[in-house]
Design a protein around this motif. Structure first.
Motif, mmCIF file in Angstrom:
data_model
loop_
_atom_site.group_PDB
_atom_site.id
_atom_site.type_symbol
_atom_site.label_atom_id
_atom_site.label_comp_id
_atom_site.label_asym_id
_atom_site.label_seq_id
_atom_site.Cartn_x
_atom_site.Cartn_y
_atom_site.Cartn_z
ATOM 1 N N UNK A 31 0.864 -1.182 0.000
ATOM 2 C CA UNK A 31 0.000 0.000 0.000
ATOM 3 C C UNK A 31 0.897 1.227 0.000
ATOM 4 N N UNK A 32 0.393 2.318 -0.545
ATOM 5 C CA UNK A 32 1.189 3.523 -0.717
ATOM 6 C C UNK A 32 0.548 4.681 0.025
ATOM 7 N N UNK A 33 1.381 5.436 0.731
ATOM 8 C CA UNK A 33 0.941 6.646 1.426
ATOM 9 C C UNK A 33 1.774 7.817 0.931
ATOM 10 N N UNK A 34 1.159 8.979 0.945
ATOM 11 C CA UNK A 34 1.877 10.194 0.565
ATOM 12 C C UNK A 34 2.372 10.868 1.839
ATOM 13 N N UNK A 35 3.682 11.052 1.939
ATOM 14 C CA UNK A 35 4.291 11.708 3.092
ATOM 15 C C UNK A 35 5.285 12.742 2.602
ATOM 16 N N UNK A 36 5.136 13.955 3.122
ATOM 17 C CA UNK A 36 6.023 15.063 2.749
ATOM 18 C C UNK A 36 6.100 15.242 1.232
ATOM 19 N N UNK A 37 4.974 15.083 0.567
ATOM 20 C CA UNK A 37 4.907 15.288 -0.877
ATOM 21 C C UNK A 37 5.458 14.135 -1.698
#
Length: 122
Positions: A31-37
């Motif tokens: 799964x993928x998360x967006x962190x700090x752009x």
């Protein structure tokens, strides 16, 4: 109650593994998360009791999007480079297939032996 819920894609076809005298499906979900752009992909190992029907394994194929929920378990081990690695696993209680069947299952059910398109990012 301590529960983890994930929506992600299966990284490779599930395998059946015996653990303490019972058979489990073993597979990993990305799964993928967006962190700090920036996008960051995480992997979680999953174990699901085979139970009465073993047909579920036919659908736990690479690329299949799934929703799982279950009891998380974290452990650590030393890898071949002598580094401590955290290992995250979920004992799956609830599993739902999302987004239809993967291409390889569709080809098999239609009698088509053409190879599945394998341009997935994992």
């Amino acid at each position: 109650m301590y529960r983890l819920e994930i929506i992600g894609n299966i990284g490779q076809d599930a395998e059946t593994k015996p653990i303490n005298g019972k058979d489990y499906y073993s597979f990993s979900i990305a799964y993928t998360e967006k962190r700090n752009g920036q996008n960051k992909t995480y992997w979680v190992r999953c174990l699901r009791l085979v139970g009465e029907s073993n047909k579920l394994g036919n659908y736990l194929k690479k690329g299949q999007q799934v929703y799982i929920s279950g009891m998380p378990y974290t452990s650590a081990y030393i890898n071949k480079d002598n580094k401590a690695i955290a290992d995250q696993c979920v004992f799956v209680n609830n599993l739902q297939l999302l987004g239809g069947r993967p291409q390889s299952v569709q080809n098999t059910s239609q009698g088509n032996s053409a190879p599945a398109d394998d341009d997935l990012p994992f």
